[in-house]
Enzyme design. Structure first.
Site, PDB file in Angstrom:
ATOM      1  CE  LYS A  66      -2.825  -3.414   1.097  1.00  0.00           C
ATOM      2  NZ  LYS A  66      -3.564  -4.229   0.160  1.00  0.00           N
TER       3      LYS A  66
HETATM    4  C1  LIG Z   1      -4.183  -5.506   1.231  1.00  0.00           C
HETATM    5  C2  LIG Z   1      -5.619  -5.715   1.344  1.00  0.00           C
HETATM    6  C3  LIG Z   1      -6.223  -6.266   2.498  1.00  0.00           C
HETATM    7  C4  LIG Z   1      -5.427  -6.853   3.633  1.00  0.00           C
HETATM    8  O1  LIG Z   1      -4.589  -5.968   4.270  1.00  0.00           O
HETATM    9  P1  LIG Z   1      -3.582  -6.558   5.387  1.00  0.00           P
HETATM   10  O2  LIG Z   1      -3.125  -5.310   6.074  1.00  0.00           O
HETATM   11  O3  LIG Z   1      -2.492  -7.256   4.648  1.00  0.00           O
HETATM   12  O4  LIG Z   1      -4.353  -7.434   6.277  1.00  0.00           O
HETATM   13  C5  LIG Z   1      -7.594  -6.354   2.551  1.00  0.00           C
HETATM   14  N1  LIG Z   1      -8.357  -5.932   1.543  1.00  0.00           N
HETATM   15  C6  LIG Z   1      -7.840  -5.417   0.408  1.00  0.00           C
HETATM   16  C7  LIG Z   1      -8.744  -4.955  -0.677  1.00  0.00           C
HETATM   17  C8  LIG Z   1      -6.449  -5.310   0.268  1.00  0.00           C
HETATM   18  O5  LIG Z   1      -5.936  -4.833  -0.868  1.00  0.00           O
END
Ligand SMILES: *Cc1c(COP(=O)(O)O)cnc(C)c1O
Length: 381
Positions: A183
């Site tokens: 992210k």
């Molecule tokens: C990355 C992501 C998650 C999970 O995030 P984590 O912090 O790795 O648990 C959930 N939903 C979406 C749409 C994502 O892109």
């Protein structure tokens, strides 16, 4: 290709400031959730214009905390998009509720409100609107499609994204953000719950800390730190550490600059790639502020010079990393078993996985890197 730098699909924008920020928690000895996490939460709430921000160990656990705080369980149904990261649906399954899949719009990869309306039953308690790849779902239309359901945002990809003048994270009853390194801003692993609902925030705060009636930090700072808290509900250990909180504070201060840079390079890709006949570029409609967590192209199955996987392979050979956009949940083994759908039941989700290509767009790329990606795609025909 030899001699040329590999262009990764994502690299976190971490540096000297984050390194320096680690001094305080490491030297003070307060490394679990404490003052750094609290400061990160306050800054995050301010940035996204919400009353409460509560840090968690990941977006997955943040989502689980929200759904648990809504007291969902067996017999309840939660509508989730059929095209998303697997964690969105997993968080529903953790509560004992049933994830009900709805297909997405082919153009945005986000929940199709009409498909949501079709999936509503008397058991529907919530809809998880995913802002996939940093583009907000059409939450107003989704709310209208399921008027009796609580709207929860999976804003994992959407820190700093906006919708009709409002920030992601403030568009539903509660939202969950991710600070995974894929992210825009990262704490290694990490997540955040945002909400304007005081009672929900209080339940989330308790649930992330074993169901305690008072947080560790408040107990330590209070008049009787030697007394134990009461534990009046079954909770979890989903806390963020102050080591992560210290990094998160620095990252958050960089967010707007990072997003501006991403926006500018998304504009470059749009200008350079829109003429390629077999590719559709991602676009944000009027009123949407895209956060460009990922830049995801769609190939035209009929016109693509070679199959999608071969396009990806050709780029890989040139040292350019790509990925499919994300999963069609109903085709994954666990959900095939649980829900028993066929691939064609959600054609847009199926094609969203099969025909999408995420190309590198992040804050550790140079102008020459972007030009190389464009050239490699143009050379394919
Ligand atoms: C990355 C992501 C998650 C999970 O995030 P984590 O912090 O790795 O648990 C959930 N939903 C979406 C749409 C994502 O892109």
């Amino acid at each position: 290709m030899t001699g040329r730098r590999r262009i990764e699909i994502a690299l976190p924008a971490l540096g000297e400031e984050e390194w320096q920020a680690l001094r305080e928690p490491l030297l003070s000895g307060w490394v679990t959730q404490g003052p750094k996490v609290a400061a990160f939460e306050r800054a995050f709430a301010r940035r996204h214009a919400v009353k409460h921000a509560l840090a968690a160990s990941s977006c997955t656990t943040a989502l689980h905390l929200i759904l648990q705080a809504l007291e969902l369980g067996p017999g309840d149904e939660v509508i989730v998009p059929a095209l998303t990261w697997v964690a969105t649906a997993n968080a529903v399954v953790y509560t004992g509720a049933r994830p009900v899949l709805a297909d997405v719009e082919p153009g945005t990869f986000n929940l199709d409100p009409e498909q949501v309306a079709r999936r509503v039953t008397s058991r529907t308690r919530a809809v998880v609107a995913v802002h996939l790849f940093g583009l907000c779902a059409d939450v107003d239309a989704i709310r209208e499609a399921a008027p009796g359901a609580v709207l929860v945002e999976d804003a994992a990809c959407a820190a700093g994204a906006s919708y009709k003048g409002r920030w992601a994270g403030s568009l539903g009853r509660a939202a969950a953000f991710s600070f995974h390194p894929r992210k825009a801003i990262t704490t290694g692993e990490g997540g955040m719950v945002t909400t304007d609902d005081d009672a929900l925030a209080a339940r989330v705060e308790s649930l992330r800390n074993h169901g305690a009636s008072i947080s560790e930090e408040k107990r330590h700072a209070g008049p009787r730190p030697y007394l134990m808290a009461d534990y009046d509900r079954l909770g979890f250990n989903y806390r963020m550490t102050d080591v992560q909180g210290a990094i998160g504070l620095v990252q958050l201060a960089k967010l707007d600059g990072l997003l501006e840079e991403r926006r500018s390079w998304a504009g470059y890709y749009e200008r350079e790639l829109r003429d390629i006949s077999w590719l559709a570029t991602p676009r944000a409609a009027e009123g949407y502020g895209h956060a460009w967590q990922s830049y995801v192209l769609r190939v035209d199955a009929a016109a693509v010079p070679r199959p999608r996987d071969e396009v990806m392979e050709a780029l890989q050979e040139q040292g350019i990393a790509t990925r499919p956009g994300t999963h069609a949940l109903h085709t994954l083994g666990f959900y095939r078993e649980l829900l028993g759908h066929r691939a064609e039941d959600f054609p847009n989700a199926r094609d969203g996985e099969r025909l999408s290509i995420s190309i590198p767009l992040h804050n550790r790329m140079s102008e020459a890197d972007y030009a190389r990606v464009v050239e490699a795609l143009r050379d394919l025909g």
